[in-house]
Design an enzyme around this catalytic site. Structure first.
Site, PDB file in Angstrom:
ATOM      1  N   ARG A 122       0.824  -1.308  -0.081  1.00  0.00           N
ATOM      2  CA  ARG A 122       0.067   0.075  -0.041  1.00  0.00           C
ATOM      3  C   ARG A 122       0.846   1.314   0.013  1.00  0.00           C
ATOM      4  O   ARG A 122       2.023   1.128   0.512  1.00  0.00           O
ATOM      5  CB  ARG A 122      -0.739  -0.177   1.214  1.00  0.00           C
ATOM      6  CG  ARG A 122      -1.855  -1.254   1.334  1.00  0.00           C
ATOM      7  CD  ARG A 122      -2.661  -0.951   2.711  1.00  0.00           C
ATOM      8  NE  ARG A 122      -3.734  -1.989   2.736  1.00  0.00           N
ATOM      9  CZ  ARG A 122      -3.288  -3.248   3.366  1.00  0.00           C
ATOM     10  NH1 ARG A 122      -2.233  -3.389   3.962  1.00  0.00           N
ATOM     11  NH2 ARG A 122      -4.375  -4.192   3.577  1.00  0.00           N
ATOM     12  N   LYS A 128      -2.129  -1.774   7.958  1.00  0.00           N
ATOM     13  CA  LYS A 128      -3.438  -1.209   8.067  1.00  0.00           C
ATOM     14  C   LYS A 128      -4.515  -2.296   9.070  1.00  0.00           C
ATOM     15  O   LYS A 128      -5.285  -1.671   9.452  1.00  0.00           O
ATOM     16  CB  LYS A 128      -4.222  -1.196   6.586  1.00  0.00           C
ATOM     17  CG  LYS A 128      -5.661  -0.598   6.497  1.00  0.00           C
ATOM     18  CD  LYS A 128      -6.011  -0.748   5.166  1.00  0.00           C
ATOM     19  CE  LYS A 128      -7.664  -0.254   5.279  1.00  0.00           C
ATOM     20  NZ  LYS A 128      -7.999  -0.135   3.893  1.00  0.00           N
ATOM     21  N   HIS A 132      -3.745   3.336  -5.541  1.00  0.00           N
ATOM     22  CA  HIS A 132      -4.090   1.891  -4.826  1.00  0.00           C
ATOM     23  C   HIS A 132      -4.270   0.820  -6.173  1.00  0.00           C
ATOM     24  O   HIS A 132      -4.190  -0.269  -5.589  1.00  0.00           O
ATOM     25  CB  HIS A 132      -5.349   1.899  -4.180  1.00  0.00           C
ATOM     26  CG  HIS A 132      -5.392   1.028  -3.199  1.00  0.00           C
ATOM     27  ND1 HIS A 132      -4.694   0.747  -1.849  1.00  0.00           N
ATOM     28  CD2 HIS A 132      -6.538   0.061  -2.876  1.00  0.00           C
ATOM     29  CE1 HIS A 132      -5.067  -0.357  -1.148  1.00  0.00           C
ATOM     30  NE2 HIS A 132      -6.173  -0.917  -1.923  1.00  0.00           N
ATOM     31  N   ARG A 158      -1.994  -2.071  -6.353  1.00  0.00           N
ATOM     32  CA  ARG A 158      -2.280  -3.265  -5.477  1.00  0.00           C
ATOM     33  C   ARG A 158      -3.016  -4.426  -6.110  1.00  0.00           C
ATOM     34  O   ARG A 158      -2.569  -5.633  -6.172  1.00  0.00           O
ATOM     35  CB  ARG A 158      -2.603  -2.797  -4.146  1.00  0.00           C
ATOM     36  CG  ARG A 158      -2.808  -4.008  -2.930  1.00  0.00           C
ATOM     37  CD  ARG A 158      -2.986  -3.511  -1.682  1.00  0.00           C
ATOM     38  NE  ARG A 158      -3.563  -4.267  -0.602  1.00  0.00           N
ATOM     39  CZ  ARG A 158      -2.904  -4.998  -0.025  1.00  0.00           C
ATOM     40  NH1 ARG A 158      -1.516  -5.040  -0.124  1.00  0.00           N
ATOM     41  NH2 ARG A 158      -3.182  -5.571   1.026  1.00  0.00           N
ATOM     42  N   HIS A 161      -4.163  -9.698   3.447  1.00  0.00           N
ATOM     43  CA  HIS A 161      -5.572  -9.968   3.676  1.00  0.00           C
ATOM     44  C   HIS A 161      -5.871 -11.127   4.697  1.00  0.00           C
ATOM     45  O   HIS A 161      -5.204 -12.054   4.515  1.00  0.00           O
ATOM     46  CB  HIS A 161      -5.948 -10.282   2.408  1.00  0.00           C
ATOM     47  CG  HIS A 161      -6.200  -8.922   1.328  1.00  0.00           C
ATOM     48  ND1 HIS A 161      -5.167  -8.886   0.664  1.00  0.00           N
ATOM     49  CD2 HIS A 161      -6.896  -8.086   1.253  1.00  0.00           C
ATOM     50  CE1 HIS A 161      -5.424  -7.705  -0.390  1.00  0.00           C
ATOM     51  NE2 HIS A 161      -6.590  -7.302   0.410  1.00  0.00           N
ATOM     52  N   TYR A 167      -9.385  -7.898  -5.093  1.00  0.00           N
ATOM     53  CA  TYR A 167      -8.000  -7.584  -5.651  1.00  0.00           C
ATOM     54  C   TYR A 167      -7.582  -8.339  -6.805  1.00  0.00           C
ATOM     55  O   TYR A 167      -6.437  -7.767  -7.391  1.00  0.00           O
ATOM     56  CB  TYR A 167      -7.019  -7.548  -4.317  1.00  0.00           C
ATOM     57  CG  TYR A 167      -7.313  -6.386  -3.564  1.00  0.00           C
ATOM     58  CD1 TYR A 167      -6.625  -5.130  -3.735  1.00  0.00           C
ATOM     59  CD2 TYR A 167      -7.924  -6.394  -2.352  1.00  0.00           C
ATOM     60  CE1 TYR A 167      -6.743  -4.005  -2.925  1.00  0.00           C
ATOM     61  CE2 TYR A 167      -8.158  -5.180  -1.544  1.00  0.00           C
ATOM     62  CZ  TYR A 167      -7.505  -3.851  -1.726  1.00  0.00           C
ATOM     63  OH  TYR A 167      -7.744  -3.054  -1.229  1.00  0.00           O
TER      64      TYR A 167
END
Length: 339
Positions: A208, A231, A285, A288, A312, A322
């Site tokens: 990220r 995150k 983003h 990603r 994740h 994603y």
């Protein structure tokens, strides 16, 4: 009323305000936080303590609550720069509700705001803003005891909408990178260079933007980079490809923070770069999405390994949001399984 000056006490700062012959003080990390608290406290005291004592709720504008929330709580969150950006644009986002007293908010106000906002921005943006304002009103309810219930929780949230699946083609990549004016062979020197470097590094690692900007030289290990905090609140180790290692080797050795660019400056530079090459629909983003899709296609990584790399916790989000193969990617994988 004049705001007093904060006084430094060791590594912290303290400020004291006097109102109606009573003293109120607080300790904060910076002088600015002290001054923000003092301004809000004096405003709170001046907006009618007598009214409260008589059972009358004084006006408490929403924008004032938002600033108090940020000073007391939001500024300490990892997403503080996102909250600050939203609050800096509060009049545009909330409209007349920004100046409306929190005691006068009704479910119908929220519904009208939600429906209007959905016509202006994507549903995912409205959902994030809705969650932020709900958290702010919960703070008013459970921490400040200004309201008895959170009106935002009485209204249906906007739907999540379809997951974003924007890919970055080779042509898009070359166009954006060319705008950075970096040769990809020598140490980055200017801000544009660093944004170009981060763009390529993100495509190699699926990291990220915030993770890249927080990397320090001590985080580089043999074959991977260690992220102490991500995150989802946990650390993560990101394996480095040969190209990612090469990119790291180009950074100036004196850089402790590997990419010495502030978040706001990075965002502004990125937006300018993509718009100047007529690619305003591509977000940073999206690297990603692209990196994860390439990892599956090129490296044939199983989903459980991929989740460890990307951080994740929910496999469904990784796969459905994603991982964005196009039809040709699926055809190639399907046929390769028969060989």
């Amino acid at each position: 009323m004049k705001i007093p000056k904060p006084i430094q006490r060791g590594h912290t700062w303290r400020i004291t305000v006097t109102y109606d012959k009573k003293r109120y003080s607080v300790t904060r990390d910076t002088p600015k936080e002290c001054e923000q608290w003092a301004a809000l406290k004096l405003l709170e005291l001046k907006t009618g303590k007598t009214q409260v004592e008589n059972g009358i709720k004084p006006s408490f504008p929403c924008h004032q609550l938002c600033e108090q929330y940020y000073a007391e709580h939001g500024s300490k969150l990892r997403s503080n720069y996102v909250i600050r950006s939203k609050l800096d644009n509060l009049d545009r986002i909330l409209g007349h509700l920004a100046t409306q007293s929190i005691h006068d908010f009704h479910p119908n106000d929220i519904v009208k705001w939600r429906n209007k906002r959905l016509l202006e921005v994507q549903s995912s943006t409205v959902l994030r803003e809705f969650a932020m304002f709900s958290a702010i009103f919960s703070y008013a309810q459970k921490e400040l005891f200004l309201i008895e219930s959170n009106v935002w929780q009485t209204v249906s949230k906007p739907s999540k909408g379809k997951p974003r699946n924007q890919r970055i083609s080779e042509d898009d990549q070359q166009a954006i990178f060319a705008r950075s004016k970096w040769d990809n062979q020598t140490a980055p020197k200017y801000m544009l260079h660093y944004v170009g470097w981060a763009f390529l590094f993100a495509l190699e690692t699926a990291m990220r933007q915030g993770e890249i900007l927080s990397m320090r030289r001590a985080d580089i290990r043999e074959g991977f980079i260690h992220l102490p905090m991500t995150k989802n609140g946990e650390s993560r180790n990101v394996p480095l490809s040969a190209e990612a290692k090469r990119l790291l080797s180009l950074l100036p050795p004196e850089n402790d923070v590997l990419v010495p660019v502030k978040v706001k400056t990075f965002k502004r530079t990125w937006i300018r770069m993509r718009e100047e090459v007529n690619l305003p629909h591509i977000n940073f983003h999206d690297t990603r999405h692209e990196a994860i899709t390439r990892m599956v296609k090129v490296r044939k990584l199983p989903v459980e390994v991929l989740a460890k790399i990307t951080g994740h916790k929910t496999i469904g989000i990784l796969i459905n949001t994603y991982y964005n193969p196009d039809a040709q990617d699926l055809v190639e994988m399907f046929n390769s399984s028969e060989s």
